[in-house]
Design a protein around this motif. Structure first.
Motif, mmCIF file in Angstrom:
data_model
loop_
_atom_site.group_PDB
_atom_site.id
_atom_site.type_symbol
_atom_site.label_atom_id
_atom_site.label_comp_id
_atom_site.label_asym_id
_atom_site.label_seq_id
_atom_site.Cartn_x
_atom_site.Cartn_y
_atom_site.Cartn_z
ATOM 1 N N ALA B 66 -4.463 7.133 -3.083
ATOM 2 C CA ALA B 66 -4.509 7.324 -4.534
ATOM 3 C C ALA B 66 -3.764 6.199 -5.260
ATOM 4 C CB ALA B 66 -3.901 8.675 -4.901
ATOM 5 N N GLY B 67 -2.635 5.768 -4.689
ATOM 6 C CA GLY B 67 -1.885 4.658 -5.283
ATOM 7 C C GLY B 67 -2.734 3.396 -5.354
ATOM 8 N N GLY B 68 -3.472 3.150 -4.278
ATOM 9 C CA GLY B 68 -4.361 1.987 -4.253
ATOM 10 C C GLY B 68 -5.462 2.106 -5.290
ATOM 11 N N LEU B 69 -6.017 3.319 -5.423
ATOM 12 C CA LEU B 69 -7.048 3.563 -6.441
ATOM 13 C C LEU B 69 -6.534 3.151 -7.817
ATOM 14 C CD1 LEU B 69 -8.551 7.143 -5.784
ATOM 15 C CD2 LEU B 69 -9.649 4.952 -5.379
ATOM 16 N N ALA B 70 -5.293 3.583 -8.116
ATOM 17 C CA ALA B 70 -4.720 3.299 -9.434
ATOM 18 C C ALA B 70 -4.542 1.797 -9.633
ATOM 19 C CB ALA B 70 -3.380 4.026 -9.587
ATOM 20 N N ALA B 184 -4.883 0.260 0.520
ATOM 21 C CA ALA B 184 -3.580 0.918 0.523
ATOM 22 C C ALA B 184 -3.479 1.919 1.672
ATOM 23 C CB ALA B 184 -3.342 1.619 -0.812
ATOM 24 N N LEU B 185 -4.586 2.620 1.954
ATOM 25 C CA LEU B 185 -4.602 3.548 3.083
ATOM 26 C C LEU B 185 -4.329 2.797 4.377
ATOM 27 C CD1 LEU B 185 -5.145 6.294 4.372
ATOM 28 C CD2 LEU B 185 -7.589 5.765 4.333
ATOM 29 N N SER B 186 -4.966 1.649 4.507
ATOM 30 C CA SER B 186 -4.747 0.814 5.681
ATOM 31 C C SER B 186 -3.271 0.407 5.774
ATOM 32 C CB SER B 186 -5.662 -0.406 5.605
ATOM 33 O OG SER B 186 -5.460 -1.263 6.677
ATOM 34 N N GLY B 187 -2.686 0.033 4.630
ATOM 35 C CA GLY B 187 -1.268 -0.332 4.597
ATOM 36 C C GLY B 187 -0.378 0.830 5.025
ATOM 37 N N ALA B 188 -0.744 2.038 4.572
ATOM 38 C CA ALA B 188 0.038 3.227 4.925
ATOM 39 C C ALA B 188 -0.010 3.471 6.433
ATOM 40 C CB ALA B 188 -0.503 4.447 4.177
ATOM 41 N N LEU B 189 -1.192 3.277 7.023
ATOM 42 C CA LEU B 189 -1.332 3.514 8.463
ATOM 43 C C LEU B 189 -0.600 2.431 9.269
ATOM 44 C CD1 LEU B 189 -5.068 4.655 8.566
ATOM 45 C CD2 LEU B 189 -3.016 6.059 8.849
ATOM 46 N N ILE B 190 -0.636 1.190 8.765
ATOM 47 C CA ILE B 190 0.092 0.108 9.450
ATOM 48 C C ILE B 190 1.591 0.402 9.434
ATOM 49 C CG2 ILE B 190 0.837 -2.295 9.154
ATOM 50 C CD1 ILE B 190 -1.736 -2.135 10.642
ATOM 51 N N ALA B 191 2.096 0.889 8.290
ATOM 52 C CA ALA B 191 3.520 1.217 8.199
ATOM 53 C C ALA B 191 3.887 2.284 9.231
ATOM 54 C CB ALA B 191 3.864 1.691 6.794
ATOM 55 N N GLN B 192 2.979 3.261 9.404
ATOM 56 C CA GLN B 192 3.263 4.334 10.365
ATOM 57 C C GLN B 192 3.143 3.845 11.799
ATOM 58 O OE1 GLN B 192 1.459 8.196 9.247
ATOM 59 N NE2 GLN B 192 0.823 7.188 7.369
ATOM 60 N N GLN B 193 2.211 2.932 12.032
ATOM 61 C CA GLN B 193 2.014 2.427 13.390
ATOM 62 C C GLN B 193 3.168 1.518 13.799
ATOM 63 O OE1 GLN B 193 1.010 -0.939 14.241
ATOM 64 N NE2 GLN B 193 0.214 -0.642 16.309
ATOM 65 N N SER B 194 3.597 0.660 12.846
ATOM 66 C CA SER B 194 4.632 -0.311 13.206
ATOM 67 C C SER B 194 6.038 0.255 13.009
ATOM 68 C CB SER B 194 4.465 -1.575 12.355
ATOM 69 O OG SER B 194 4.645 -1.251 10.998
ATOM 70 N N GLY B 195 6.136 1.378 12.304
ATOM 71 C CA GLY B 195 7.432 2.019 12.157
ATOM 72 C C GLY B 195 8.236 1.556 10.956
ATOM 73 N N PHE B 196 7.655 0.697 10.104
ATOM 74 C CA PHE B 196 8.394 0.300 8.904
ATOM 75 C C PHE B 196 7.437 -0.263 7.850
ATOM 76 C CE2 PHE B 196 8.162 -4.321 9.063
ATOM 77 C CZ PHE B 196 7.733 -4.521 10.379
ATOM 78 N N ALA B 197 7.906 -0.262 6.606
ATOM 79 C CA ALA B 197 7.171 -0.945 5.544
ATOM 80 C C ALA B 197 8.059 -2.047 5.005
ATOM 81 C CB ALA B 197 6.829 0.026 4.421
ATOM 82 N N ASP B 198 7.421 -3.172 4.681
ATOM 83 C CA ASP B 198 8.180 -4.348 4.266
ATOM 84 C C ASP B 198 7.562 -4.878 2.983
ATOM 85 O OD1 ASP B 198 9.964 -6.741 5.750
ATOM 86 O OD2 ASP B 198 8.535 -7.409 4.219
ATOM 87 N N ILE B 199 8.381 -5.404 2.095
ATOM 88 C CA ILE B 199 7.880 -5.870 0.799
ATOM 89 C C ILE B 199 6.850 -7.000 0.969
ATOM 90 C CG2 ILE B 199 9.804 -7.500 0.475
ATOM 91 C CD1 ILE B 199 8.185 -5.482 -2.343
ATOM 92 N N THR B 200 6.953 -7.741 2.084
ATOM 93 C CA THR B 200 6.029 -8.874 2.271
ATOM 94 C C THR B 200 4.838 -8.529 3.163
ATOM 95 O OG1 THR B 200 7.227 -9.659 4.195
ATOM 96 C CG2 THR B 200 7.904 -10.540 2.065
#
Lengths: 265, 304
Positions: B66-70, B184-200
């Motif tokens: 939803a964030g990505g949609l916006a 954004a969904l893809s980004g969310a899944l990458i964060a979960q797979q890699s264990g962190f989210a990074d600003i870059t």
């Protein structure tokens, strides 16, 4: 049906390139009228089409369809009443989509575009039937990409797409000009048949004088943004190309000049 | 070797969702959308922050979408209503999203290590094929609805679809929204797979998406929508395999990856047009030679 009152349009107002595209144009069409429009280069024919369809807004004056004031409506909203075929065969269809997909989009004119499937088997058989009327074998190529069709085929498809939902007004903008003579004749014939059969109120710009006289029940001639001649059905029956050229010279004081003008066949 | 290949397939599947988003803007709408670099990180940021606060990872993934949609809707509005050039509206949103992402994360990176993610009970290699195929099929189906057809026509011939009553501003905004939702969904899944989210984490994402789309189309073709989306998925996996192989080359560094990706995209964009012009030239040369022989024969014969 269609009423234009005191419509004027200037291009580049107030600059060195200022040009009068339309000046105080009055035009009133009755239901079922088929008007042909001729005129020299820059007479305002295309501007007239663009103002009716909503691509451009007039500087002054008003446009009404069926007594509705449509002045403020953008092009895509007017499309529910207005069908249009462009001069460029590429303009009226989506080249990377199939024939049936193009037809489905045309079929959705005036309806809400939602999440129902575009091409259903019921629609497909209807499309096949409609394409059959064109008589050029497109009914067997429903799943072909439109980009693969020739200019004549695309223009025939455009004509069908513009008309088969019975728009209240049909605008034809030199729609045979880009075709070779044989193809142009085919499209002219199809136009005549479809307009007659569906009793469509039609405005057709053409550069072919003979065609302008032969088709339709009324002829208007434009020059420098004005309608300078309006020929009714009765007078039009006995009109010749020579008379038409003579009229133009008499009214405007110069010879009719259009680099694409075709005097007759 | 094998494990790095398996890892590549896993990443390729997750990034495939992002590539599908890029396919919508780049191929269907013919709109190169740079928002992607920002919205990918937005998805990752929403996921990481909410998961570390104990929210359900499924709900979180949905909210990232939803964030990505916006974000996409904002780019679409800038472009259609604000009449800002397409590239520039994407760049503006990308920059704006950097600040927004920083606000969401509150620090340059957030770890979800040890938290419950969608991959906690099912390995990505098992879960992702189902998710990716489901998204692909839903997208295919949508692109064949009345609304989907007008979305495709907007990129193919906007004047035509307007003359049939579709509001191309709306279809453009819709397309860019869905695209960035998927990113954004893809980004969310990458964060979960890699264990962190990074600003870059989103930097260069658009180029990776383009590479996936182009590689996929080059290898697997793009005749119909069904085929094209499938090609994009496979393109994403192939891209990750190429990257994995490139990383095994001794003198190459991980930071060279972006350069390699850019080179892949450049080759893929330049090659077809060069190929076409070479073909045309040789055809013209052959034909003129043919005509020349024909003309010389006639003059020698001289039997008029």
């Amino acid at each position: 049906m269609l009423d234009l009152r005191n419509v004027s349009k200037l291009f580049n107002p107030g600059t060195f390139d200022e040009k009068v595209a339309l000046m105080d144009v009055q035009l009133s069409m009755k239901p079922g009228d088929f008007i042909t429009v001729i005129g020299s280069n820059g007479a305002g024919k295309s501007t007239l089409m663009n103002i009716i369809s909503g691509v451009m807004k007039p500087d002054t004056g008003e446009v009404r369809i069926d007594h509705r004031d449509i002045q403020q409506l953008p092009e895509f909203k007017r499309s529910q009443w207005i069908g249009r075929v462009f001069q460029d065969p590429m303009a009226g269809t989506a080249p990377h989509m199939t024939i049936e997909e193009n037809l489905a989009m045309a079929y959705a004119r005036g309806k809400r575009r939602g999440l129902s499937i575009g091409v259903t088997s019921r629609k497909r058989s209807m499309f096949r039937e409609q394409l059959n009327r064109l008589g050029i074998g497109l009914e067997d190529r429903l799943r072909a990409k439109v980009g693969l069709l020739s200019g004549g085929e695309r223009q025939a498809l455009s004509l069908l797409m513009a008309t088969f939902t019975r728009p209240q007004i049909l605008l034809l903008d030199e729609h045979t000009a880009a075709l070779d003579p044989a193809r142009a004749e085919l499209i002219t014939k199809l136009t005549q048949d479809i307009v007659q059969e569906m009793k469509l109120t039609t405005l057709m710009v053409t550069h072919n004088m003979e065609q302008a006289i032969r088709l339709g029940n009324r002829l208007i001639m434009m020059d420098k943004g004005r309608i300078i001649l309006d020929v009714n059905e009765e007078r039009k029956k006995n009109l010749t190309v020579e008379q038409l050229l003579g009229e133009f010279e008499q009214i405007s004081g110069r010879k009719l000049a259009d680099d694409r003008m075709v005097l007759g066949l | 070797m094998v494990s790095s290949l398996i890892g590549a397939v896993e990443l390729g599947l997750i990034y495939a969702i992002m590539a599908l988003g890029v396919y919508i803007t780049f191929r269907i709408l013919d709109f190169p959308d740079l928002t992607v670099d920002g919205s990918f990180a937005t998805g990752g940021a929403i996921a990481a922050v909410m998961i570390s606060h104990g929210y359900s990872p499924w709900l979180v993934s949905l909210l990232a979408f939803a964030g990505g949609l916006a974000a996409g809707a904002c780019t679409g509005l800038l472009h259609t209503k604000g009449k800002i050039n397409g590239l520039l509206s994407g760049i503006l949103m990308m920059i704006a999203l950097y600040s927004i992402n920083m606000r969401i994360l509150d620090k340059p990176n957030v770890s979800v290590y040890g938290e419950d993610t969608v991959f906690t009970s099912i390995s990505p290699l098992v879960l992702m094929p189902f998710v990716v195929i489901a998204i692909k099929l839903l997208l295919d189906l949508f692109l064949h609805t009345d609304l989907g057809l007008s979305l495709r026509a907007t990129g193919d011939n906007a004047r035509m679809i307007r003359s049939f009553g579709a509001n191309t501003d709306n279809t453009t905004i819709l397309g860019i929204s869905i695209s960035n939702g998927l990113v954004a969904l893809s980004g969310a899944l990458i964060a979960q797979q890699s264990g962190f989210a990074d600003i870059t984490m989103g930097v260069g994402m658009i180029v990776i998406g383009l590479a996936s789309v182009i590689i996929g189309e080059a290898i697997f073709g793009a005749g119909s929508v069904f085929r094209a989306t499938f090609a994009v998925l496979l393109g994403s996996i192939v891209y990750r395999i190429v990257v994995a192989l490139a990383l095994r080359v001794e003198w190459m560094e991980a930071s060279d990856l972006k350069l390699i990706t850019a080179v892949i995209v450049i080759i893929a964009l330049v090659f077809p047009s060069v190929q076409r012009s070479i073909k045309q030239k040789s055809a013209a040369r052959r034909r003129s030679a043919e005509l020349a022989t024909l003309a010389s024969k006639k003059s020698i014969g001289g039997d008029y």
